[in-house]
Structure formats: structure tokens, C-alpha cells
Motif scaffolding. Structure first.
Motif, PDB file in Angstrom:
ATOM      1  N   TRP A 115       0.832  -1.198   0.000  1.00  0.00           N
ATOM      2  CA  TRP A 115       0.000   0.000   0.000  1.00  0.00           C
ATOM      3  C   TRP A 115       0.869   1.251   0.000  1.00  0.00           C
ATOM      4  CZ3 TRP A 115      -2.348   2.964   4.432  1.00  0.00           C
ATOM      5  CH2 TRP A 115      -3.374   3.789   3.997  1.00  0.00           C
ATOM      6  N   ALA A 116       1.940   1.252   0.772  1.00  0.00           N
ATOM      7  CA  ALA A 116       2.844   2.403   0.823  1.00  0.00           C
ATOM      8  C   ALA A 116       3.545   2.608  -0.519  1.00  0.00           C
ATOM      9  CB  ALA A 116       3.871   2.215   1.933  1.00  0.00           C
ATOM     10  N   LEU A 117       3.969   1.517  -1.158  1.00  0.00           N
ATOM     11  CA  LEU A 117       4.617   1.638  -2.464  1.00  0.00           C
ATOM     12  C   LEU A 117       3.643   2.157  -3.515  1.00  0.00           C
ATOM     13  CD1 LEU A 117       7.286   1.169  -3.962  1.00  0.00           C
ATOM     14  CD2 LEU A 117       6.446  -1.116  -4.527  1.00  0.00           C
ATOM     15  N   LEU A 118       2.427   1.647  -3.487  1.00  0.00           N
ATOM     16  CA  LEU A 118       1.412   2.155  -4.418  1.00  0.00           C
ATOM     17  C   LEU A 118       1.107   3.622  -4.144  1.00  0.00           C
ATOM     18  CD1 LEU A 118      -1.249  -0.648  -4.835  1.00  0.00           C
ATOM     19  CD2 LEU A 118       0.222   0.339  -6.585  1.00  0.00           C
ATOM     20  N   GLY A 119       1.156   4.006  -2.880  1.00  0.00           N
ATOM     21  CA  GLY A 119       0.876   5.390  -2.510  1.00  0.00           C
ATOM     22  C   GLY A 119       1.865   6.374  -3.114  1.00  0.00           C
ATOM     23  N   LEU A 120       3.079   5.907  -3.392  1.00  0.00           N
ATOM     24  CA  LEU A 120       4.058   6.778  -4.023  1.00  0.00           C
ATOM     25  C   LEU A 120       3.680   7.128  -5.463  1.00  0.00           C
ATOM     26  CD1 LEU A 120       7.361   5.111  -2.798  1.00  0.00           C
ATOM     27  CD2 LEU A 120       6.331   7.233  -1.966  1.00  0.00           C
ATOM     28  N   LEU A 122       0.343   6.884  -6.745  1.00  0.00           N
ATOM     29  CA  LEU A 122      -1.044   7.323  -6.892  1.00  0.00           C
ATOM     30  C   LEU A 122      -1.124   8.835  -6.733  1.00  0.00           C
ATOM     31  CD1 LEU A 122      -2.904   4.588  -4.835  1.00  0.00           C
ATOM     32  CD2 LEU A 122      -2.778   4.806  -7.302  1.00  0.00           C
ATOM     33  N   PRO A 123      -2.205   9.448  -7.222  1.00  0.00           N
ATOM     34  CA  PRO A 123      -2.364  10.886  -7.001  1.00  0.00           C
ATOM     35  C   PRO A 123      -2.491  11.205  -5.514  1.00  0.00           C
ATOM     36  CG  PRO A 123      -4.115  10.013  -8.407  1.00  0.00           C
ATOM     37  CD  PRO A 123      -3.263   8.874  -7.995  1.00  0.00           C
ATOM     38  N   PHE A 124      -2.439  12.480  -5.198  1.00  0.00           N
ATOM     39  CA  PHE A 124      -2.539  12.923  -3.811  1.00  0.00           C
ATOM     40  C   PHE A 124      -3.759  12.295  -3.162  1.00  0.00           C
ATOM     41  CE2 PHE A 124      -3.383  16.022  -0.405  1.00  0.00           C
ATOM     42  CZ  PHE A 124      -2.135  15.953   0.217  1.00  0.00           C
ATOM     43  N   PRO A 125      -3.579  11.635  -2.011  1.00  0.00           N
ATOM     44  CA  PRO A 125      -4.694  10.883  -1.424  1.00  0.00           C
ATOM     45  C   PRO A 125      -5.779  11.777  -0.817  1.00  0.00           C
ATOM     46  CG  PRO A 125      -2.789  10.795   0.011  1.00  0.00           C
ATOM     47  CD  PRO A 125      -2.360  11.515  -1.233  1.00  0.00           C
ATOM     48  N   THR A 126      -6.986  11.309  -0.966  1.00  0.00           N
ATOM     49  CA  THR A 126      -8.124  11.905  -0.283  1.00  0.00           C
ATOM     50  C   THR A 126      -8.638  10.866   0.711  1.00  0.00           C
ATOM     51  OG1 THR A 126      -9.711  11.071  -1.888  1.00  0.00           O
ATOM     52  CG2 THR A 126      -8.752  13.253  -2.321  1.00  0.00           C
ATOM     53  N   GLN A 127      -9.601  11.260   1.527  1.00  0.00           N
ATOM     54  CA  GLN A 127     -10.126  10.310   2.511  1.00  0.00           C
ATOM     55  C   GLN A 127     -10.766   9.119   1.810  1.00  0.00           C
ATOM     56  OE1 GLN A 127     -12.914  11.976   5.228  1.00  0.00           O
ATOM     57  NE2 GLN A 127     -12.933  10.171   6.537  1.00  0.00           N
ATOM     58  N   VAL A 128     -11.452   9.354   0.702  1.00  0.00           N
ATOM     59  CA  VAL A 128     -12.100   8.263  -0.027  1.00  0.00           C
ATOM     60  C   VAL A 128     -11.063   7.351  -0.668  1.00  0.00           C
ATOM     61  CG1 VAL A 128     -13.613   7.722  -1.969  1.00  0.00           C
ATOM     62  CG2 VAL A 128     -14.180   9.609  -0.439  1.00  0.00           C
TER      63      VAL A 128
END
Length: 179
Positions: A115-120, A122-128
């Protein structure tokens, strides 16, 4: 093969454990209606239910590990390590409980790392988006038909294979008597 690349046994164990845990998570989603109904009558039991749901994969994997080794000992005795005793009884031994605990830890760590690697990327995260792509929302992703769950699951298997390779390397060192 290179020393840094996991052996096939690590890949097989990683795939089995990650898919088993994903299946448990998906099935627990179906039990949620029963749990929420019980919580309405007994609100303090939410903590007990949370602990039971969180740690139930350890128990499941410990029993599966124990029964699998009983079957292997019975039908394929040559697969047994030299000097080890056959698995007996219907209750898991300490090694089976360790495998259950280690599998649970590996699953969570590899899910968090994927999840952390994908987070790098992905676009800026929102709550959804955080809830949508978290490793604990597999049921949501499967029902919505999101293709990202396959990438997340694949990364999780890769990380898990490296964790199992690490465990195997540690076990080899212990057997050889080196520190």
C-alpha cells in the motif's frame, strides 16, 4: 538463482498465505451483519469481536499447518526433515502456532508495504481514496471491479515471498549452528 531472489518454496508459501488471508477477509465481510447485530445487543463485546476477527487467521493457519504436516507425514514420510518427529495429535504444536503468527505478521507487513509503495505512484490521497485502496478493503475493491487490487495483491505476494525467504535463511543458519 541469485541469493537475493526468493526460492520457489517462498513464492508458493507467499501466494498461499496472501490468498488465504484475502479469502478470510472477504468471508469476514459476510459475517459483519451478524457481528453488528450482536454488537447492538452487547455493545461492550465490540472489543472481543475485534480481537477475535483480528487474530483468527493465526488460529486458522496454525491448524492448517498442523493438519498439512500430518498428511505429509502419513502419505509422504520422505518429505520429513532428518531428525524430526512425526506430527501427532489434533492440536497444533508450538511450530504450527509460530507459523500461524509469522504468516499473520507477514501478511500485514506486506500489505502495508504494498500500500505504501502504491501510494508513491497514486495521485494525492483523499479520505475516499485512502479507504478505497487500503489493503484491508479487498471486498470493496472486488465488488467495485477496481483493477488496482490486482497490482496491490501482486506487490503483497512479492513482499511476502521476500519475508519467507528471510525466514528460511534464518532457519538455515540455526540448523547449521552459525550466528
Amino acid at each position: 538463482m541469485q541469493n537475493w531472489f526468493p526460492l520457489p518454496r517462498s513464492w508458493v508459501i507467499a501466494i498461499v498465505v496472501v490468498l488465504l488471508m484475502a479469502g478470510c477477509q472477504h468471508l469476514s465481510g459476510y459475517l459483519w451483519w451478524l457481528i453488528s447485530w450482536l454488537i447492538n445487543f452487547f455493545p461492550k463485546f465490540i472489543y472481543i469481536f475485534y480481537l477475535l476477527i483480528t487474530f483468527s487467521p493465526i488460529v486458522l493457519i496454525a491448524f492448517l499447518h498442523h493438519w498439512l504436516h500430518q498428511l505429509l507425514d502419513q502419505f509422504f514420510p520422505e518429505s520429513q526433515l532428518p531428525g524430526s518427529e512425526p506430527v501427532q495429535g489434533s492440536f497444533p504444536s508450538l511450530i504450527s502456532w509460530w507459523e500461524g503468527f509469522y504468516s499473520w505478521v507477514v501478511n500485514h507487513l506486506s500489505a502495508i508495504l504494498s500500500w505504501a509503495l502504491l501510494g508513491l505512484f497514486l495521485p494525492f490521497p483523499t479520505q475516499v481514496s485512502i479507504m478505497q485502496f487500503s489493503p484491508w478493503s479487498l471486498s470493496y475493491l472486488l465488488n467495485r471491479g477496481q483493477p488496482l487490487w490486482l497490482v496491490s495483491l501482486s506487490l503483497q505476494i512479492v513482499f511476502a515471498a521476500y519475508f519467507y525467504e528471510f525466514e528460511y535463511a534464518v532457519q538455515r543458519r540455526w540448523v547449521m549452528g552459525r550466528e
